[in-house]
Motif scaffolding. Sequence first.
Motif, short mmCIF file in Angstrom:
data_model
loop_
_atom_site.label_atom_id
_atom_site.label_comp_id
_atom_site.label_asym_id
_atom_site.label_seq_id
_atom_site.Cartn_x
_atom_site.Cartn_y
_atom_site.Cartn_z
N ASN A 1 0.80 -1.22 0.00
CA ASN A 1 0.00 0.00 0.00
C ASN A 1 0.83 1.28 0.00
OD1 ASN A 1 -2.39 -1.51 0.04
ND2 ASN A 1 -2.36 -1.67 2.27
N ILE A 2 1.97 1.23 0.69
CA ILE A 2 2.81 2.43 0.72
C ILE A 2 3.42 2.67 -0.65
CG2 ILE A 2 4.87 3.49 1.74
CD1 ILE A 2 4.19 1.98 4.32
N SER A 3 3.93 1.63 -1.28
CA SER A 3 4.49 1.76 -2.63
C SER A 3 3.46 2.35 -3.58
CB SER A 3 4.95 0.40 -3.15
OG SER A 3 5.99 -0.13 -2.37
N GLN A 4 2.23 1.84 -3.50
CA GLN A 4 1.17 2.31 -4.37
C GLN A 4 0.85 3.78 -4.11
OE1 GLN A 4 -0.22 0.68 -6.95
NE2 GLN A 4 -1.32 2.57 -7.44
N SER A 5 0.76 4.15 -2.86
CA SER A 5 0.47 5.54 -2.50
C SER A 5 1.56 6.49 -2.98
CB SER A 5 0.31 5.66 -0.99
OG SER A 5 0.18 7.02 -0.60
N ILE A 6 2.81 6.12 -2.76
CA ILE A 6 3.92 6.97 -3.19
C ILE A 6 3.93 7.12 -4.71
CG2 ILE A 6 6.44 7.23 -3.25
CD1 ILE A 6 5.19 7.69 -0.47
N SER A 7 3.66 6.03 -5.43
CA SER A 7 3.68 6.07 -6.89
C SER A 7 2.63 7.03 -7.46
CB SER A 7 3.47 4.67 -7.47
OG SER A 7 2.12 4.25 -7.33
N GLU A 8 1.58 7.28 -6.70
CA GLU A 8 0.51 8.17 -7.15
C GLU A 8 0.75 9.63 -6.78
OE1 GLU A 8 -2.94 6.50 -5.35
OE2 GLU A 8 -2.99 4.74 -6.67
N ARG A 9 1.71 9.88 -5.89
CA ARG A 9 1.89 11.24 -5.36
C ARG A 9 3.26 11.86 -5.66
NH1 ARG A 9 1.71 9.57 0.35
NH2 ARG A 9 2.08 11.78 0.81
N ILE A 10 4.21 11.06 -6.09
CA ILE A 10 5.58 11.53 -6.21
C ILE A 10 5.84 12.22 -7.55
CG2 ILE A 10 6.57 9.40 -7.23
CD1 ILE A 10 8.90 9.77 -5.15
N PHE A 11 6.69 13.22 -7.53
CA PHE A 11 7.21 13.82 -8.76
C PHE A 11 8.56 14.46 -8.45
CE2 PHE A 11 5.30 17.51 -6.85
CZ PHE A 11 5.96 18.62 -7.37
N SER A 12 9.36 14.64 -9.48
CA SER A 12 10.72 15.16 -9.31
C SER A 12 10.91 16.45 -10.09
CB SER A 12 11.75 14.12 -9.76
OG SER A 12 11.62 12.92 -9.02
N ILE A 13 11.72 17.33 -9.53
CA ILE A 13 12.04 18.61 -10.16
C ILE A 13 13.53 18.64 -10.52
CG2 ILE A 13 10.14 19.86 -9.10
CD1 ILE A 13 12.00 20.81 -6.91
N PRO A 14 13.98 19.62 -11.30
CA PRO A 14 15.37 19.63 -11.76
C PRO A 14 16.38 19.45 -10.63
CG PRO A 14 14.13 21.28 -12.95
CD PRO A 14 13.20 20.73 -11.90
N MET A 15 17.36 18.57 -10.87
CA MET A 15 18.43 18.32 -9.91
C MET A 15 19.71 17.96 -10.65
SD MET A 15 20.14 17.89 -7.17
CE MET A 15 19.05 18.24 -5.81
N HIS A 16 20.69 18.83 -10.55
CA HIS A 16 22.04 18.55 -11.03
C HIS A 16 22.98 19.54 -10.36
CE1 HIS A 16 22.15 22.00 -13.84
NE2 HIS A 16 20.90 21.70 -14.14
N PRO A 17 24.28 19.30 -10.38
CA PRO A 17 25.21 20.12 -9.59
C PRO A 17 25.40 21.54 -10.09
CG PRO A 17 26.21 18.02 -10.23
CD PRO A 17 24.96 18.15 -11.01
N TYR A 18 24.88 21.85 -11.29
CA TYR A 18 25.17 23.15 -11.89
C TYR A 18 23.94 24.05 -11.98
CZ TYR A 18 29.38 20.57 -12.75
OH TYR A 18 30.52 19.82 -12.56
N LEU A 19 22.91 23.74 -11.22
CA LEU A 19 21.76 24.63 -11.12
C LEU A 19 22.19 25.93 -10.44
CD1 LEU A 19 19.01 22.11 -9.99
CD2 LEU A 19 18.83 23.60 -11.99
N THR A 20 21.83 27.05 -11.02
CA THR A 20 22.17 28.34 -10.43
C THR A 20 21.11 28.73 -9.39
OG1 THR A 20 20.92 29.60 -12.06
CG2 THR A 20 23.22 29.05 -12.61
N LYS A 21 21.46 29.69 -8.54
CA LYS A 21 20.50 30.16 -7.55
C LYS A 21 19.27 30.77 -8.24
CE LYS A 21 19.94 32.81 -3.30
NZ LYS A 21 18.73 33.54 -3.71
N SER A 22 19.50 31.44 -9.36
CA SER A 22 18.39 32.02 -10.11
C SER A 22 17.44 30.94 -10.61
CB SER A 22 18.94 32.83 -11.30
OG SER A 22 17.88 33.27 -12.12
#
Length: 373
Positions: A337-358
């Motif tokens: 049930n937890i796996s199923q719940s997380i799969s319905e609610r999760i999303f990811s935003i940009p992530m890499h070492p060279y993202l600027t503060k802006s």
Amino acid sequence: MKFIDLNKQYQKIKDNINSDILKTLDKTDFILGKKVFDLEKKLADYVGVKHCVTCANGTDALLIPLMSKNIGVGDAVFTTNFSYFATTEVISLVGATPVFIDINEKTFNINAELLEIQINKTLEKGKLKPKAIIAVDLFGQLANYSDIEKIAKKYNLFLIEDAAQSFGATFNNKKSCSFGDVASTSFFPAKPLGCYGDGGAIFTNNDTLNEIFRSIRVHGQGIDKYDNVRIGLNSRLDTIQAVVLLNKMKIFDNEISNRNKIANYYSKKLSKYLSVPFVREGNNSVWAQYSLLTKNLEEREKIISFLNENNIPTAVYYKNIFSKMSLYKNLNNNPCNISQSISERIFSIPMHPYLTKSELDTVISLIIDFYEK
């Protein structure tokens, strides 16, 4: 804005990479050249284990250890229900049966308590023979090896650390790829340490397994490539990819530091609006992804649509849990049930070492706007 910006990284090390690739072209040692073995030594030293065996990709890095132990039909391999398909695919490829375990609701890694329960249920049923555990270090954070290693030892199970997303991470200053009997990682370009194509590696302190892995990766060779002593694969890392990885390792620790600064900044600014990632005490993540949780599927769809409309890339890891796939509908696994719940609610935003503060502030302000409008 890019979800992962490999070009920014390339510009930083461009001259050295270009020069080393040209040297490889001149030398023409394209397959298992000297630089491949230099890389294996450097990777083993970095992780703190005796042996590193490179291979063609991260999937083979999981498959080869299973093959080395002759795991197959009638055997049970216990793994998470929430990961990339390769984790369970290799179990099916050798003919074994995956037994899916629900995840910890905070770390999204395999729940060690439920793992032991499922091992005992499998033993009680007597239809499958428990043989191995594949524990995934999801999104760059190490699984709970303090408990998992004890369970593996208690039930005499072969433990594979699936470190495809966690190379460079630590738990109590012990490096990823040094846990379990064997560890496997991926050098797919989008990984924290990625090459410019496919690549993978296997880590172990076991001398015998090291030799078997090296045999399997070249068609099961014995004393030479025409002396085939076992069924194997064509799974060699090419020298150009080794050259790329050797150059990237020079800046890798600094990139991990940058990833952590970025993740901390995201979490500080967004924790009021969304469920931000949880890092277990003692863990240092490499942030292969920065993933957020909405309250429900509808909210996730709306915020993803809003961000995309404003040119912010997003991704969902993972929409489908293994036990719900048609491939595995006959396995009769317990509900996760937890796996199923997380799969319905999760999303990811940009992530890499060279993202600027802006760039970070742009992402953050849009998310805040979405919730405060």
